[in-house]
Design a protein around this motif. Structure first.
Motif, PDB file in Angstrom:
ATOM      1  N   LEU A 353       0.833  -1.211   0.000  1.00  9.76           N
ATOM      2  CA  LEU A 353       0.000   0.000   0.000  1.00  9.76           C
ATOM      3  C   LEU A 353       0.868   1.261   0.000  1.00  9.76           C
ATOM      4  O   LEU A 353       0.595   2.221  -0.740  1.00  9.76           O
ATOM      5  N   ILE A 354       1.917   1.234   0.810  1.00 11.05           N
ATOM      6  CA  ILE A 354       2.836   2.384   0.861  1.00 11.05           C
ATOM      7  C   ILE A 354       3.533   2.556  -0.486  1.00 11.05           C
ATOM      8  O   ILE A 354       3.645   3.667  -1.013  1.00 11.05           O
ATOM      9  N   LEU A 355       3.974   1.430  -1.049  1.00 10.06           N
ATOM     10  CA  LEU A 355       4.660   1.462  -2.342  1.00 10.06           C
ATOM     11  C   LEU A 355       3.744   2.018  -3.433  1.00 10.06           C
ATOM     12  O   LEU A 355       4.157   2.883  -4.227  1.00 10.06           O
ATOM     13  N   VAL A 356       2.510   1.556  -3.468  1.00  7.06           N
ATOM     14  CA  VAL A 356       1.559   2.005  -4.497  1.00  7.06           C
ATOM     15  C   VAL A 356       1.232   3.483  -4.324  1.00  7.06           C
ATOM     16  O   VAL A 356       1.143   4.237  -5.303  1.00  7.06           O
ATOM     17  N   GLU A 357       1.050   3.913  -3.094  1.00 10.49           N
ATOM     18  CA  GLU A 357       0.713   5.316  -2.840  1.00 10.49           C
ATOM     19  C   GLU A 357       1.813   6.243  -3.365  1.00 10.49           C
ATOM     20  O   GLU A 357       1.519   7.297  -3.937  1.00 10.49           O
ATOM     21  N   PRO A 361       1.453   8.291  -8.787  1.00 12.60           N
ATOM     22  CA  PRO A 361       1.553   9.422  -9.730  1.00 12.60           C
ATOM     23  C   PRO A 361       2.394   9.087 -10.961  1.00 12.60           C
ATOM     24  O   PRO A 361       2.022   9.421 -12.089  1.00 12.60           O
ATOM     25  N   PHE A 362       3.521   8.430 -10.736  1.00  8.45           N
ATOM     26  CA  PHE A 362       4.372   8.001 -11.855  1.00  8.45           C
ATOM     27  C   PHE A 362       3.633   7.013 -12.736  1.00  8.45           C
ATOM     28  O   PHE A 362       3.669   7.102 -13.978  1.00  8.45           O
ATOM     29  N   PHE A 363       2.950   6.058 -12.122  1.00 11.39           N
ATOM     30  CA  PHE A 363       2.225   5.046 -12.882  1.00 11.39           C
ATOM     31  C   PHE A 363       1.100   5.682 -13.688  1.00 11.39           C
ATOM     32  O   PHE A 363       0.865   5.303 -14.844  1.00 11.39           O
ATOM     33  N   ASN A 364       0.379   6.649 -13.106  1.00 11.66           N
ATOM     34  CA  ASN A 364      -0.694   7.330 -13.826  1.00 11.66           C
ATOM     35  C   ASN A 364      -0.168   8.046 -15.063  1.00 11.66           C
ATOM     36  O   ASN A 364      -0.792   8.009 -16.132  1.00 11.66           O
ATOM     37  N   GLU A 365       0.972   8.691 -14.911  1.00 17.60           N
ATOM     38  CA  GLU A 365       1.555   9.398 -16.052  1.00 17.60           C
ATOM     39  C   GLU A 365       1.988   8.404 -17.128  1.00 17.60           C
ATOM     40  O   GLU A 365       1.778   8.635 -18.326  1.00 17.60           O
ATOM     41  N   LEU A 366       2.551   7.301 -16.695  1.00 15.70           N
ATOM     42  CA  LEU A 366       3.019   6.286 -17.625  1.00 15.70           C
ATOM     43  C   LEU A 366       1.855   5.621 -18.353  1.00 15.70           C
ATOM     44  O   LEU A 366       1.923   5.362 -19.563  1.00 15.70           O
ATOM     45  N   ALA A 367       0.774   5.360 -17.633  1.00 12.81           N
ATOM     46  CA  ALA A 367      -0.359   4.632 -18.195  1.00 12.81           C
ATOM     47  C   ALA A 367      -1.454   5.540 -18.743  1.00 12.81           C
ATOM     48  O   ALA A 367      -2.464   5.047 -19.248  1.00 12.81           O
ATOM     49  N   LYS A 369      -3.531   7.554 -17.018  1.00  8.74           N
ATOM     50  CA  LYS A 369      -4.705   7.328 -16.180  1.00  8.74           C
ATOM     51  C   LYS A 369      -4.812   8.423 -15.131  1.00  8.74           C
ATOM     52  O   LYS A 369      -3.890   9.234 -14.942  1.00  8.74           O
ATOM     53  N   ARG A 370      -5.937   8.434 -14.429  1.00  5.52           N
ATOM     54  CA  ARG A 370      -6.146   9.351 -13.308  1.00  5.52           C
ATOM     55  C   ARG A 370      -6.692   8.552 -12.137  1.00  5.52           C
ATOM     56  O   ARG A 370      -7.769   8.822 -11.606  1.00  5.52           O
ATOM     57  N   MET A 371      -5.965   7.536 -11.725  1.00  3.47           N
ATOM     58  CA  MET A 371      -6.429   6.623 -10.693  1.00  3.47           C
ATOM     59  C   MET A 371      -5.929   7.060  -9.320  1.00  3.47           C
ATOM     60  O   MET A 371      -4.935   7.773  -9.199  1.00  3.47           O
ATOM     61  N   SER A 372      -6.611   6.600  -8.291  1.00  6.59           N
ATOM     62  CA  SER A 372      -6.179   6.850  -6.912  1.00  6.59           C
ATOM     63  C   SER A 372      -6.629   5.677  -6.045  1.00  6.59           C
ATOM     64  O   SER A 372      -7.585   4.968  -6.383  1.00  6.59           O
TER      65      SER A 372
END
Length: 798
Positions: A353-357, A361-367, A369-372
Motif C-alpha cells: 500500500l505504501i509502495l503504491v501510494e 503518480p508516476f504510474f498514472n503518467e506512464l499509463a 490514467k487518473r487513478m487513486s
C-alpha cells in the motif's frame, strides 16, 4: 490459540532477518504490482460506466466494401439521423447527431483559448448524464447557446457565474452560456468535451454541412443513440441494416454493400478494432496480457516464500519433531506455518500500500490514467484483505504440507535427508520463475523492436521543422495569401502551403473513381486531399514520375491530379503520367501529372492508403509552414506568431510540429512497452530475491564442505563454479522453455500489425544471456562471500 500462532510466527520472523526481509520485500513488490495492474484493469473495465444509461447507449456505425475489403467506420451521413427518427422512433429514446470532436477557439472579452468541443443535439446532456452545476440541461434547445465544462468555466470566468454571458466561437458564431456541467471523468470517451454547442448552430454557419443535409454519400458526422428501455440492439440492427443501401444508387449499393448497425457503448473502449468487417478485439488484449503478468508476478513472490521455507526445512526439522513428540497434531503445525505465511503476506500488503501510494503518480503518467487508491471504499479493503489471505494460503501451502509431514523419530535420529527431498520441487519452482522472467524479457525486446521498426519506416516527406497551423477562423481563410507572403518575408520560413488536413492524418476517403483502362467490377476507395500549389515543396515530397502542381499551368487548378505510388499501383498504370481519371463516375476529365513516393499519413503499422492530391484553395483547413533549419526555433516561432496575430488578432497562435504529431502515433504501443518494462523489471527483481535467498542458504548448508575443499587446495573460482553451477543449469532449462512459448505468443501478437518486425534468433539469445547474467550476478555475491571465508572459521564448529 490463534494469537499464539501469530506470536510464534512473529518471533520466528525476528530471528530470521534475511529470510523475513527477502520474503516481505518479494511479497510487497508482488502485491504492489498486482494492485497497480488491478487498478488499471478496473479502470479499463469501467470505461464509460460513468454514464448512467451506459447499457442503452450506442453509436451508429457502418460496414462498406471497397478495395475488396470491408471497412468499418463511425462517420455517417446527416439524413440518416432523420431516417432513424422517423421510421424507428419507437426503438429510440434519444438520437443525437454530432460533429467529431475538434479544436475550436472560444473568446470572451480579451481572453482566447483553443479547446476541444462538439456541436450536438439538445438530448446530449440527458443521454450522457451531464451533472449540471449551473444553468439548465435544456439549454441546447436555444440555437445560440453553449454549455461549458466546469474546468473551462473556471478558466474563462474564475468563480463567477457564466450563465448569460456571450462567447464567440471561431470568431464567427455568438453563443450565450446556458449551463455549466461537471467535468466528465478521464475514463470516458467524452472526457475532453470542454464545451457543447447546438448542432443547429453549426449547421447555420457551415456551408459544407448545409450541402450535406440531403446527401446520403457524404459521411462526415457521428450519430449516437439511446435505445428505448424495452428495445434490443440485435433486433434494431436487423431492422436498420439496409437503411443506407436503400438510399444509394442500386449499382453503387451492390458494389459498396453498406450495412448500418448499432455498436454498444460497453464495447467502444475494449473492442474497438475491426478487420474486414469483423471485430478483432482491441485493448481487451492488453487487459488479458497485464492480468496474466499480475498473476505471474504474484506467483513469483509466492514461489520465493515456498523455496526459502523448504530451504530452511533442515533447520526447522527438529522443531517439527519436538512439537510432534510433545503432542502437536499435524493440523496444528499446518496452522502454525499458514499463520507465518499470512503474517508475512499481511506485512507485505501494508508495504505494498505504501509502495503504491508513492508510485501511483508516476504510474498514472506512464499509463495515461487518473487513478487513486480508494481508501474509503469498503470493497477495496475487503478485496485487499481477501487477496492477502489468498496470497498467504498459496505461499504457505507447500511449506505447511511438506514440513508438517516430517516423522518425529526419523527427524530426531537425524536419518531424514531433508535437503535432497526438497531439492526437486525447489528446482522446478526456480525454473518456473525464470521461464516467466525470460519470457517477459523477450516480450519487452519484441515490443521495443516493433515500435522502432515502425519509427524507421520511410514516411515520404520531411517532418523536420514543419509546423501545422489550423485555419480555425474566417480571417485566416480570407488573408491566406497575405499571411503566406509575410511569412516568407520573415527570413525564417522556407515555404508555406495550405492543405485540407494535417500531413499526419487522412480526413477524406472517396469512392466513385473511374480511370482509363479500368475494367474491374469493384469499387476502389481512395484517400483524397486538397492542397495548394506549394504543398509539395513545403513538405518535401519526392516524385518518382511526372511533375508537381505549378502556377505556370492554369489547368492544374481544375484538371490535374498527383497520385501517390499506392494509388498508381491500385489503378494498374505502367505509365500513369497523362492518364485520365473521372471523379464521381462522370464529370470533367482529370489528368495525372505526377506520382510521388508514398506519404505515411495514417498508422505507421498499416499499408499506405492509395491517395489522390488535387488543388482546391476553398477546402484548405491547415497552413503548413517549413521553418528554415538555420533559424532558431524560438525566434522563428515568435516571428511566425506575429504574422498570425496581425491578420488574426482575435485568435491565439495555435501550432503543432509535424514531428510531434507523428510521434503520437506510437504513444499507445510505447505506453504498453514502458509498462511491460516496469513489470518485467519487478518480476526479475522478485526472481533475483528468491535466487539470492536460496544461494545464501545453500552456501550456509555447504559451509563445512567449502572449508574442507579450501584446505585441499580449491580456488575461489572453482568454489564459485561449484555453487553457481546448479543455478546456471536451472536458468538454461527455463530459457529452453521460454523461447518456444514466447515465440508463439509474440508471433500471434505481431500478426495484428501488417507492417511488422521479425523475431530474429538474436532476440532469444540476448534474452537468455541476460537472464543467465542476472542469475550469475545474483548468485556470485553469496558464492564468493562463502568461498573467501577462512577455512578455520568454516570448520571451527567441528
Amino acid at each position: 490459540m490463534i494469537f499464539n500462532y501469530f506470536k510464534i510466527a512473529w518471533r520466528g520472523l525476528r530471528n530470521n532477518t534475511i529470510f523475513s526481509v527477502i520474503n516481505i520485500t518479494g511479497l510487497a513488490a508482488g502485491a504492489g504490482v498486482v494492485m497497480l495492474i488491478g487498478m488499471w484493469i478496473y479502470d479499463e473495465l469501467h470505461f464509460n460506466r460513468y454514464h448512467k444509461n451506459y447499457e442503452h447507449i450506442a453509436q451508429v456505425m457502418r460496414h462498406s466494401t471497397s478495395n475488396d475489403e470491408i471497412s468499418t467506420r463511425e462517420s455517417m451521413p446527416i439524413p440518416l439521423r432523420d431516417a432513424l427518427g422517423n421510421k424507428y422512433q419507437d426503438e429510440f429514446k434519444h438520437i443525437v447527431l454530432a460533429t467529431p470532436v475538434a479544436d475550436h477557439i472560444l473568446a470572451f472579452a480579451d481572453q482566447k483559448f483553443t479547446v476541444k468541443g462538439r456541436f450536438m443535439e439538445p438530448a446530449t446532456p440527458e443521454m450522457l448524464s451531464f451533472e449540471m452545476l449551473r444553468g439548465s440541461s435544456a439549454g441546447l434547445k436555444n440555437l445560440s447557446s453553449i454549455m461549458l465544462s466546469e474546468s473551462l468555466s473556471k478558466t474563462l470566468f474564475s468563480d463567477r457565474d457564466p450563465v448569460g454571458k456571450t462567447l464567440m466561437i471561431d470568431n464567427k458564431m455568438e453563443a450565450i452560456v446556458t449551463g455549466v456541467y461537471k467535468d466528465l471523468p478521464y475514463n470516458s470517451r467524452f472526457r475532453d468535451l470542454a464545451f457543447v454547442a447546438p448542432w443547429q448552430l453549426h449547421l447555420s454557419n457551415n456551408e459544407s454541412a448545409q450541402k450535406a443535409q440531403q446527401n446520403w454519400g457524404r459521411n462526415s458526422f457521428e450519430i449516437y443513440v439511446e435505445i428505448a428501455g424495452n428495445a434490443q440492439i440485435a433486433s434494431i440492427n436487423d431492422k436498420i441494416r439496409n437503411i443506407v443501401r436503400d438510399h444509394t444508387d442500386p449499382k453503387l449499393a451492390e458494389m459498396r454493400k453498406p450495412e448500418v448497425f448499432l455498436y454498444p457503448m460497453s464495447r467502444w473502449h475494449l473492442h474497438s478494432e475491426w478487420k474486414n468487417g469483423v471485430n478483432v478485439g482491441g485493448r481487451i488484449q492488453f487487459v488479458w496480457f497485464f492480468g496474466t503478468i499480475a498473476g505471474f508476478v504474484l506467483l513469483l513472490a509466492c514461489i520465493n516464500f515456498m523455496n526459502l521455507s523448504t530451504a530452511r526445512s533442515e533447520k526447522r526439522a527438529k522443531e517439527v519433531g519436538i512439537r510432534k513428540v510433545v503432542g502437536s497434531a499435524r493440523s496444528q503445525l499446518m496452522k502454525q506455518f499458514f499463520s507465518e505465511s499470512i503474517l508475512l503476506a499481511t506485512i507485505g500488503f501494508v508495504f505494498a500500500l505504501i509502495l503504491v501510494e508513492f508510485t501511483l503518480p508516476f504510474f498514472n503518467e506512464l499509463a495515461d490514467k487518473r487513478m487513486s487508491l480508494m481508501w474509503s471504499e469498503p470493497w477495496f479493503w475487503i478485496t485487499g484483505l481477501g487477496f492477502t489471505l489468498f496470497t498467504g494460503l498459496i505461499a504457505g501451502s507447500y511449506p505447511a504440507l511438506y514440513l508438517s509431514s516430517f516423522r518425529p523419530i526419523k527427524v530426531l535420529r537425524g536419518t531424514v535427508h531433508l535437503g535432497r527431498f526438497a531439492a526437486t520441487p525447489r528446482k522446478a519452482l526456480v525454473i518456473l520463475q525464470f521461464t516467466v522472467s525470460t519470457s517477459l524479457i523477450i516480450g519487452t525486446m519484441v515490443v521495443h523492436n516493433q515500435i522502432q521498426f515502425a519509427k524507421d519506416r520511410p514516411v515520404g516527406y520531411n517532418r523536420d521543422g514543419l509546423l501545422i497551423i489550423p485555419m480555425s477562423t474566417p480571417e485566416t481563410h480570407k488573408h491566406y495569401e497575405s499571411i503566406r507572403s509575410e511569412l516568407l518575408e520573415t527570413g525564417v520560413v522556407i515555404d508555406v502551403a495550405a492543405s485540407q488536413n494535417p500531413t499526419t492524418e487522412v480526413w477524406d476517403t472517396r469512392n466513385g473513381f473511374i480511370w482509363s483502362g479500368d475494367d474491374s467490377n469493384r469499387e476502389t476507395r481512395f484517400a483524397t486531399m486538397a492542397v495548394t500549389h506549394e504543398y509539395g515543396k513545403t513538405v518535401g515530397w519526392k516524385f518518382s514520375a511526372g511533375r508537381d502542381f505549378s502556377k505556370d499551368f492554369s489547368t492544374d487548378l481544375s484538371t490535374s491530379l498527383v497520385l501517390n505510388a499506392a494509388a498508381a499501383k491500385e489503378m494498374g498504370f505502367e505509365n500513369p503520367i497523362g492518364q485520365s481519371v473521372w471523379w464521381g463516375g462522370g464529370g470533367d476529365e482529370l489528368k495525372i501529372i505526377g506520382v510521388i513516393d508514398d506519404m505515411l499519413m495514417t498508422s505507421p503499422y498499416d499499408p499506405v492508403e492509395p491517395t489522390i492530391f488535387y488543388l482546391n484553395y476553398d477546402n484548405a483547413n491547415f497552413i503548413n509552414v517549413k521553418i528554415d533549419p538555420a533559424a532558431g526555433a524560438h525566434d522563428a516561432l515568435a516571428r511566425i506568431g506575429n504574422v498570425f496575430k496581425k491578420y488574426n488578432p482575435s485568435a491565439p497562435f495555435d501550432y503543432k510540429f509535424a514531428e510531434q504529431e507523428y510521434a503520437l502515433k506510437f504513444a499507445g504501443e510505447e505506453r504498453i512497452g514502458k509498462l511491460t518494462n516496469v513489470f518485467t523489471a519487478l518480476a526479475i527483481f522478485i526472481s533475483c530475491l528468491g535466487i539470492f535467498g536460496l544461494a545464501s542458504f545453500i552456501a550456509e548448508q555447504r559451509t563445512r564442505e567449502i572449508g574442507i575443499r579450501k584446505i585441499l587446495g580449491a580456488s575461489v573460482f572453482s568454489l564459485w563454479k561449484l555453487l553457481s553451477r546448479d543455478f546456471v543449469w536451472l536458468v538454461l532449462i527455463s530459457c529452453l522453455i521460454a523461447i518456444p512459448v514466447s515465440n508463439y505468443l509474440l508471433g500471434q501478437w505481431l500478426l495484428k500489425y501488417q507492417y511488422r518486425t521479425e523475431m530474429g534468433w538474436w532476440i532469444f539469445a540476448i534474452a537468455s544471456a541476460g537472464a543467465l547474467t542476472i542469475t550469475l550476478l545474483t548468485v556470485s555475491f553469496q558464492a564468493i562471500k562463502a568461498a573467501v571465508v577462512h577455512p578455520a572459521r568454516s570448520l571451527k564448529v567441528e
